[in-house]
Design a protein around this motif. Structure first.
Motif, mmCIF file in Angstrom:
data_model
loop_
_atom_site.group_PDB
_atom_site.id
_atom_site.type_symbol
_atom_site.label_atom_id
_atom_site.label_comp_id
_atom_site.label_asym_id
_atom_site.label_seq_id
_atom_site.Cartn_x
_atom_site.Cartn_y
_atom_site.Cartn_z
ATOM 1 N N THR A 27 35.376 11.781 36.815
ATOM 2 C CA THR A 27 35.378 11.531 35.377
ATOM 3 C C THR A 27 36.102 12.654 34.635
ATOM 4 O O THR A 27 36.912 12.397 33.738
ATOM 5 C CB THR A 27 33.941 11.396 34.852
ATOM 6 N N LEU A 28 35.825 13.891 35.003
ATOM 7 C CA LEU A 28 36.491 15.017 34.350
ATOM 8 C C LEU A 28 37.994 15.007 34.609
ATOM 9 O O LEU A 28 38.790 15.269 33.705
ATOM 10 C CB LEU A 28 35.891 16.339 34.837
ATOM 11 N N LEU A 29 38.394 14.695 35.825
ATOM 12 C CA LEU A 29 39.825 14.635 36.129
ATOM 13 C C LEU A 29 40.494 13.472 35.410
ATOM 14 O O LEU A 29 41.663 13.565 35.031
ATOM 15 C CB LEU A 29 40.032 14.518 37.640
ATOM 16 N N ASP A 30 39.772 12.393 35.196
ATOM 17 C CA ASP A 30 40.328 11.231 34.515
ATOM 18 C C ASP A 30 40.547 11.505 33.027
ATOM 19 O O ASP A 30 41.453 10.946 32.422
ATOM 20 C CB ASP A 30 39.395 10.034 34.701
ATOM 21 N N PHE A 31 39.756 12.381 32.440
ATOM 22 C CA PHE A 31 39.888 12.697 31.021
ATOM 23 C C PHE A 31 41.140 13.527 30.731
ATOM 24 O O PHE A 31 41.520 13.691 29.580
ATOM 25 C CB PHE A 31 38.666 13.467 30.507
ATOM 26 N N ARG A 32 41.790 14.059 31.766
ATOM 27 C CA ARG A 32 42.967 14.902 31.536
ATOM 28 C C ARG A 32 44.147 14.108 31.034
ATOM 29 O O ARG A 32 45.109 14.671 30.542
ATOM 30 C CB ARG A 32 43.352 15.635 32.811
ATOM 31 N N GLY A 33 44.126 12.821 31.165
ATOM 32 C CA GLY A 33 45.215 11.997 30.659
ATOM 33 C C GLY A 33 46.081 11.468 31.772
ATOM 34 O O GLY A 33 45.779 11.593 32.960
ATOM 35 N N GLU A 34 47.194 10.888 31.363
ATOM 36 C CA GLU A 34 48.105 10.270 32.306
ATOM 37 C C GLU A 34 48.784 11.323 33.170
ATOM 38 O O GLU A 34 49.169 12.385 32.702
ATOM 39 C CB GLU A 34 49.170 9.480 31.546
ATOM 40 N N MET A 35 48.930 11.007 34.448
ATOM 41 C CA MET A 35 49.629 11.923 35.356
ATOM 42 C C MET A 35 51.131 11.703 35.210
ATOM 43 O O MET A 35 51.645 10.630 35.492
ATOM 44 C CB MET A 35 49.198 11.674 36.797
#
Length: 61
Positions: A27-35
């Protein structure tokens, strides 16, 4: 309680804690935005040369 039941409960709790930790991390990594890939102009010249050499070997270049 028997020893095997205690070990099973401890193992189950440990498994749930690991699963929740994994979900929190994802979840935390997903909140960083688009790769977005790094821009090619920012790569050092040696990396660009390596990419050209690899492309020529595979017949892409």
């Amino acid at each position: 309680m028997e020893r095997s039941k205690i070990i099973a409960i401890i193992t189950g709790v440990f498994s749930i804690v690991l699963a929740l930790g994994y979900l929190l991390l994802v979840t935390l990594l997903d909140f960083r935005g688009e790769m977005v890939p790094a821009p090619q102009s920012q790569l050092p010249a040696s990396v660009q040369i390596q990419q050209l050499a690899t492309a020529n070997k595979t017949g892409l270049g």
